[in-house]
Design a protein around this motif. Structure first.
Motif, PDB file in Angstrom:
ATOM      1  N   GLU A 196      19.767 -22.836   9.521  1.00 37.27           N
ATOM      2  CA  GLU A 196      20.269 -23.544  10.695  1.00 37.27           C
ATOM      3  C   GLU A 196      19.665 -22.977  11.975  1.00 37.27           C
ATOM      4  O   GLU A 196      19.297 -23.736  12.881  1.00 37.27           O
ATOM      5  CB  GLU A 196      21.804 -23.455  10.760  1.00 37.27           C
ATOM      6  N   ASP A 199      16.033 -24.157  12.194  1.00 35.78           N
ATOM      7  CA  ASP A 199      15.912 -25.565  12.576  1.00 35.78           C
ATOM      8  C   ASP A 199      16.176 -25.757  14.069  1.00 35.78           C
ATOM      9  O   ASP A 199      15.493 -26.553  14.728  1.00 35.78           O
ATOM     10  CB  ASP A 199      16.893 -26.411  11.768  1.00 35.78           C
ATOM     11  N   ARG A 200      17.144 -25.029  14.628  1.00 33.00           N
ATOM     12  CA  ARG A 200      17.443 -25.178  16.056  1.00 33.00           C
ATOM     13  C   ARG A 200      16.283 -24.694  16.920  1.00 33.00           C
ATOM     14  O   ARG A 200      15.878 -25.360  17.871  1.00 33.00           O
ATOM     15  CB  ARG A 200      18.710 -24.407  16.408  1.00 33.00           C
ATOM     16  N   GLY A 343      21.188 -30.506  15.461  1.00 33.96           N
ATOM     17  CA  GLY A 343      21.635 -31.249  14.292  1.00 33.96           C
ATOM     18  C   GLY A 343      22.563 -32.383  14.681  1.00 33.96           C
ATOM     19  O   GLY A 343      22.801 -32.660  15.861  1.00 33.96           O
ATOM     20  N   ARG A 378      14.284 -31.317   7.022  1.00 37.18           N
ATOM     21  CA  ARG A 378      15.304 -30.363   7.469  1.00 37.18           C
ATOM     22  C   ARG A 378      16.465 -30.303   6.485  1.00 37.18           C
ATOM     23  O   ARG A 378      17.038 -29.236   6.255  1.00 37.18           O
ATOM     24  CB  ARG A 378      15.810 -30.756   8.854  1.00 37.18           C
TER      25      ARG A 378
END
Length: 435
Positions: A196, A199-200, A343, A378
């Motif tokens: 996470e 991905d951010r 997200g 993702r």
């Protein structure tokens, strides 16, 4: 005691001491090169901001890596060659002609262990500390050797130019953004960085490389208000809609005349009927176009980073996307851009979405054709390319060079794709599994 023997003994120790000193210098040059090239400029900048002069000096001399490496290599080669020459002379005097081979063997071991492996191992494990310590001395050496290094640089570029190689002195091997992305990916592969978090960070870094047409809501899915509809029907549509802002068109959907906000619409309709005790029949005279805000159009080639800045500047959240011919392609909101970083964002008014990827009993993954490749990567931690297409269906059509039919199977990029549903010319569902 024989004076000749005494002279030989004295020369031996003087030469041995000189070789030892040169080995120390060689280790210093080798370790300095490793420390200065392997150190993180971000960490050095943090130390420099805290007052470290060594860190600041290290930043200064690493601005021109070509001159730095040239100076260090020049010094390192000088001391290594001189040490090897002295060792050859010393061993030849002691052992005759066989001293050449013996000197080569001994110096190779000494240079490898004490002038290369040992200092570089320390430098790589304490890069920033070592870089700050050696920077003042290396800075002086770079200044002293700069004329020779400049001449060597010109010679090297001249030779490379003969082979068609051009060197940009202002270019860097890796851009800062690419260094950060590479470090994050490496940290994730080693289990240090959570998926996470990766991905951010990567989502924020990619905003400048991605355009609004990659994440916009396609025109076929846009909910619009027809300005020619009865006010009661418009009110009912807004009450049932899960969206706060709706585009308003007249006669045809390409003719967008504004964007209405539900709060503005309800407030104006309430005032039109005269409040809670008013006459509802007066609502028939209501014109939705009068409460609609002017539409805001953006080109489909606008980058997400530029569009987010524009949203923040104009304090708006909603834009209609058009192509080079002015035709409506879709819409994009500030929330869409933020979702690329953090997200999916859902609130109590959002409709419950289906699971984007479903695992079947045979171990395959059922995916909607309209799902973007980036979202699939993702979600599944895959690496499908998204340069030629935005959606999974688009990728299959691009690779197949045709619009596939239900049941067709393709294999590319290390995955198996099976078309399971199609509506018209649109591929709506696929089964995917890694090969």
């Amino acid at each position: 005691m024989d004076p000749t023997s005494t002279a030989i003994d004295s020369a031996f120790w003087i030469t041995a001491g000189a070789i030892l000193f040169l080995l120390v210098l060689s280790g210093f040059f080798s370790g300095s090169e490793t420390a200065l090239t392997a150190s993180s400029r971000g960490k050095l900048r943090a130390q420099a901001d805290k007052g470290s002069r060594g860190a600041q000096k290290a930043l200064d001399i690493t601005d021109d890596n070509e001159r730095l490496i040239g100076s260090v290599l020049l010094g390192n080669n000088l001391v290594n060659i001189l040490a090897a020459s002295l060792a050859t002379a010393l061993f030849t005097r002691l052992f005759g002609e066989s001293g050449v081979a013996l000197a080569t063997l001994v110096m190779t071991l000494l240079v490898l262990i004490f002038a290369e492996v040992l200092p570089k191992t320390y430098a790589i494990t304490n890069a920033e500390k070592a870089a700050a310590a050696v920077a003042p001395v290396i800075g002086l050496i770079v200044t002293l050797f700069s004329p020779i290094v400049a001449a060597v640089r010109l010679l090297v570029r001249g030779v490379l130019s003969l082979f068609g190689v051009r060197i940009d002195p202002d270019s860097h091997i890796l851009a800062v953004r690419e260094e950060i992305a590479g470090a994050i990916q490496l940290g994730h592969s080693e289990g240090v960085v959570e998926k996470e978090d990766r991905d951010r960070i990567l989502g924020a870094l990619d905003l400048g490389d991605r355009t609004v047409d990659e994440i916009m809501l396609h025109r076929s899915k846009i909910e619009m208000i027809d300005a020619n509809e009865d006010p009661e029907a418009i009110l009912q549509q807004c009450l049932q809609s899960s969206h706060t802002r709706l585009p308003v068109f007249r006669d045809e959907q390409e003719n967008i005349i504004g964007v209405v906000h539900a709060k503005d619409l309800f407030r104006s309709m309430y005032a039109e009927v005269g409040g809670a005790e008013g006459d509802a029949d007066r609502l028939k005279q209501f014109d939705v176009a009068k409460v609609a805000n002017p539409p805001y159009f953006v080109p489909d080639t606008t980058t997400l980073d530029d569009q987010m800045r524009e949203f923040l500047r104009m304090r708006g959240h909603f834009a209609l996307v058009v192509d080079e011919y002015g035709s409506l392609q879709g819409l994009i909101t500030l929330e869409d851009i933020l979702e690329e970083i953090v997200g999916e964002i859902a609130d109590e008014f959002d409709l419950p979405d289906e699971v984007p990827v479903t695992r079947t009993e045979d171990g395959q993954f059922l995916v909607e054709g309209a799902m973007t490749i980036r979202d699939l990567n993702r979600t599944m931690d895959w690496t499908l390319p998204d340069e030629e297409a935005n959606t999974v269906a688009g990728l299959v059509i691009h690779e197949a060079q045709m619009i596939p039919t239900v049941g067709q199977v393709f294999a590319f990029h290390g995955f198996r794709f099976e078309v399971t549903a199609r509506e018209g010319n649109r591929v709506t569902a696929l089964k995917i599994r890694p090969l």
